[in-house]
Design an enzyme around this catalytic site. Structure first.
Site, PDB file in Angstrom:
ATOM      1  N   GLY A   1      15.315 -97.003  15.022  1.00  0.00           N
ATOM      2  CA  GLY A   1      15.030 -97.050  13.592  1.00  0.00           C
ATOM      3  C   GLY A   1      13.626 -97.531  13.267  1.00  0.00           C
ATOM      4  N   HIS A   2      13.326 -97.552  11.955  1.00  0.00           N
ATOM      5  CA  HIS A   2      11.973 -97.906  11.516  1.00  0.00           C
ATOM      6  C   HIS A   2      11.632 -99.367  11.817  1.00  0.00           C
ATOM      7  CE1 HIS A   2      14.024 -98.515   7.328  1.00  0.00           C
ATOM      8  NE2 HIS A   2      14.151 -99.611   8.048  1.00  0.00           N
ATOM      9  N   ASN A   3      10.382 -99.560  12.220  1.00  0.00           N
ATOM     10  CA  ASN A   3       9.819-100.889  12.496  1.00  0.00           C
ATOM     11  C   ASN A   3      10.459-101.618  13.667  1.00  0.00           C
ATOM     12  OD1 ASN A   3       9.434-100.660   9.182  1.00  0.00           O
ATOM     13  ND2 ASN A   3       7.638-101.394  10.316  1.00  0.00           N
TER      14      ASN A   3
ATOM     15  N   HIS B   1       7.914 -94.012   3.602  1.00  0.00           N
ATOM     16  CA  HIS B   1       7.537 -94.698   4.833  1.00  0.00           C
ATOM     17  C   HIS B   1       6.071 -94.393   5.133  1.00  0.00           C
ATOM     18  CE1 HIS B   1      11.772 -95.418   5.146  1.00  0.00           C
ATOM     19  NE2 HIS B   1      11.636 -96.039   6.306  1.00  0.00           N
TER      20      HIS B   1
END
Length: 317
Positions: free
Chosen positions: A216-218, A175
């Site tokens: 979570g991511h993004n 990431h």
């Protein structure tokens, strides 16, 4: 303080007897020398005649002789009254604790306060007047705006949950993204906000995130959203401005809550929710539709008994 003095200090009206107030209490524990509050008419019913209560103007006809502070926001002005009475609220760190671990490359604005055991990583930027409580971890390259509050044991900017299944194994995807938190955001204790896989995870200005929430991511969270305890937001979801995600609700990856959308507690979101709509259930559907289904389900045992009686009658004929 006299009730009239509290009202004057807060620029509010009052009614009834000018009682001496020494403390504030919840509605479940009223006392003659205490100020409590009521948001709805039903809250007034169990209160004794000598209660002193902060209420909105619409409840004035239902006071039944009780003394009252008249306010459009009873809970907020109850807290302000507590400060006037010298009650001590939850305390923030007074300055930057020497027991924290702050990378030399981090940039801290004016009047930033950091609690003991907090970790602030490389190239982190934190805006003026923000507070990082004890034990919080802010990973490298995170940007936090002004007037933010990060509570204890929150983790901002950890690696997201990203894998690809190749040759029988789950292979980690690095990431490279970051986390960007706008001004006036509050993030609860034990909450985690993952860094983006490539671009940033963003939290909009004025948003409030409760304890024990997973972002979570993004994920892209808009302005003035509410995300309540134990909710989970999977990668690449979008919450537009003023969206509300209630406790233990969950969003599947790449789903969107429109502006002002509301998700009831314990609901699961598998599809986009239009702006302004309230949904509930698992998987979530429009709230009124869900209530109708739940009502019908509760009636099912009685319906089955009646159906069996009719079947038995016809079979007897």
């Amino acid at each position: 303080m006299k009730l009239s003095h509290i009202a004057e200090a807060l620029s509010l009206a009052w009614e009834g007897e000018d009682r001496e107030i020494t403390r504030i209490t919840p509605a479940q524990d009223p006392a003659p020398d205490a100020l409590t509050f009521a948001q709805e008419k039903r809250w007034l019913t169990p209160l004794p005649a000598d209660a002193v209560v902060a209420i909105p103007d619409k409840l004035k006809p239902h006071l039944a002789g009780r003394s009252a502070l008249i306010t459009p926001v009873p809970a907020l002005d109850l807290a302000r009254a507590g400060e006037l009475l010298g009650m001590v609220p939850f305390q923030s760190p007074a300055d930057i604790s020497p027991a924290g671990a702050i990378d030399p490359s981090a940039q801290l604005g004016a009047n930033v306060r950091v609690g003991p055991g907090a970790v602030i990583g490389a190239r982190v930027v934190i805006g003026d007047n923000s507070v990082i409580h004890a034990g919080a971890v802010i990973h490298a390259d995170t940007v936090i705006g002004a007037d933010c509050i990060i509570h204890s044991n929150a983790v901002i900017g950890a690696d997201g949950f990203g894998y690809e299944f190749v040759d029988g194994r789950h292979l980690r995807i690095p990431h490279f993204g970051t986390v960007e938190i706008a001004d006036d955001v509050e993030i609860g204790a034990g909450t985690t906000i993952d860094r983006g896989r490539f671009g940033p995870t963003r939290i909009g200005a004025g948003t409030r995130i409760d304890n024990l929430v997973q972002i979570g991511h993004n994920v892209q969270v808009g302005r003035h959203c509410l995300i309540i305890s134990q909710a989970g937001v999977a990668g690449s979801c979008v919450l537009e401005d003023y969206a509300i995600l209630a406790g233990q609700a969950g969003m599947a990856p790449h789903t969107r809550l429109g502006q002002g959308a509301r998700v009831a507690a314990g609901s699961g979101i598998a599809n986009d929710v239009p702006a302004g709509q309230t949904v509930s259930g698992w998987w979530a559907i429009p709230h009124r539709e869900n209530l109708a289904q739940v009502t019908a389900l509760r009636k099912l045992p009685d319906f089955m008994k009646r159906a069996l009686k009719l079947m038995n009658r016809f079979e007897g004929e």
